[in-house]
Design a protein around this motif. Sequence first.
Motif, mmCIF file in Angstrom:
data_model
loop_
_atom_site.group_PDB
_atom_site.id
_atom_site.type_symbol
_atom_site.label_atom_id
_atom_site.label_comp_id
_atom_site.label_asym_id
_atom_site.label_seq_id
_atom_site.Cartn_x
_atom_site.Cartn_y
_atom_site.Cartn_z
ATOM 1 N N UNK A 31 0.688 -1.121 -0.032
ATOM 2 C CA UNK A 31 0.125 -0.001 -0.080
ATOM 3 C C UNK A 31 0.805 1.181 0.239
ATOM 4 N N UNK A 32 1.863 1.047 0.300
ATOM 5 C CA UNK A 32 2.794 2.450 0.738
ATOM 6 C C UNK A 32 4.521 2.000 0.401
ATOM 7 N N UNK A 33 5.144 2.740 -0.255
ATOM 8 C CA UNK A 33 6.494 2.275 -0.482
ATOM 9 C C UNK A 33 7.552 3.591 -0.158
ATOM 10 N N UNK A 77 19.957 0.817 -1.178
ATOM 11 C CA UNK A 77 19.703 -0.868 -1.213
ATOM 12 C C UNK A 77 18.332 -1.007 -0.120
ATOM 13 N N UNK A 78 17.901 0.151 0.639
ATOM 14 C CA UNK A 78 17.119 0.031 1.701
ATOM 15 C C UNK A 78 15.781 0.493 1.459
ATOM 16 N N UNK A 79 14.448 0.044 1.805
ATOM 17 C CA UNK A 79 13.395 0.735 1.439
ATOM 18 C C UNK A 79 12.374 0.134 2.700
ATOM 19 N N UNK A 80 11.065 0.889 2.706
ATOM 20 C CA UNK A 80 10.255 0.423 3.676
ATOM 21 C C UNK A 80 8.947 0.093 2.772
ATOM 22 N N UNK A 131 5.073 4.752 6.145
ATOM 23 C CA UNK A 131 6.351 4.953 6.931
ATOM 24 C C UNK A 131 7.167 6.171 6.205
ATOM 25 N N UNK A 132 7.575 6.996 6.991
ATOM 26 C CA UNK A 132 8.302 8.236 6.441
ATOM 27 C C UNK A 132 9.781 8.309 7.180
ATOM 28 N N UNK A 177 6.548 5.971 11.755
ATOM 29 C CA UNK A 177 5.410 5.480 11.021
ATOM 30 C C UNK A 177 3.960 5.752 11.726
ATOM 31 N N UNK A 178 2.934 5.864 10.800
ATOM 32 C CA UNK A 178 1.653 6.305 11.157
ATOM 33 C C UNK A 178 0.655 4.882 11.306
#
Length: 387
Positions: free
Chosen positions: A68-70, A78-81, A140-141, A153-154
């Motif tokens: 739903x969100x990236x 190389x890092x993401x949420x 996630x911001x 994170x919300x």
Amino acid sequence: MEDDAPVIYGLEFQARALTAQTAETDSIRFLVGTQSLKFDNQIHIIDFDDENNIINKNVLLHQAGEIWHIGASPADKAVLTTCYNKTSDSRVVSCAAVWRMPSDWETGSHDSPDDSAHNPQTLELLCHLDDSPHGNAACVLWEPMGDGKRVISLADNHALLWDLHESSTQAKVSSTATLEGKGQLKFTSGKWSPHHNCSQLATANDTAIRGWDLRTMSQIYCIENAHGQLVRDLDFNPNRQYYLSSCGDDCKVKFWDVRNVQEPVKTLEEHSHWVWSVRYNHSHDQLVLTASSDSRLILSNMVSISSEPFGHLVDDEELSEGEENHQEDKGKEPLKDSVVSTYEEHEDSVYAAEWSSADPWLFASLSYDGRLVINRVPRALKYRILL
């Protein structure tokens, strides 16, 4: 070769999550997350080759659920949420996690695209950002311009500030803020301000926009009925610290000066359905992108409220002291705001639009049917801004 024609890429699955890869400033790269109920979900790494006007893609598996969100780390490419849905005990829960791309994700796939499609590699889970007592994660911001060690994170009515361990394999909540009030309050989206030493956060819930001081986790402003219906997205002007844009289900895009939240500074009413995304250009803050379920993407030139309203840089103080300072400007009027372009390459709701981190004149948009379109700011406007 520079051509204003759009470049279109189709994913085989539905998708609504898009981000530019912030830590990558050399090549034009976007990340897209899919939403498939039946198959393993994927992260598509989209590299745009500007010279040849072609897209190269790599696919990584995201087996945890539909995305739903990236968000991309500002420090480590190389890092993401992701925020994703998974079914647990026959109910759907929304989770958040930090992932790393496998170190060799680029090998081999450009030469033989077929192999990579059949044997995609899997993202490596670094840590969960799930604090189940705090409910379902909406987004996630990452701390803007940060070292990749702090995220927010919300989740339902909680804003959680996390400290990530050196290797991002552990995360702990360092502070929290909670939405107080009647009814089922829930954050829908938020934006971490790049100003004030990254100590402020703006959030949207229902029709309200709130500002938070992250040092005390207390509310610093509230715009009660910012929109007539749900607020979908927010963005800060990168060059003017008090300016915030918002968009929502009332089909409007609004621009606020958070020092005076009684009235928006400007309102745009160009869309005919819900507006899902609003994004300021990182370098030229008069350029604003908006994406809507009317299947359109609109590029506006909001020059009167930009950092160059008279064609030259002006700071917030000069502007807020009223126009009398500008008498010596020979009665110069602020330049006129206008819609630059309406893009109609999508046939479905456009859920996201993002500017490239590497090229300020290039942007991507994503519609629910999995169509990703890469467009450029029209050349005539680009040269007008630059010259």
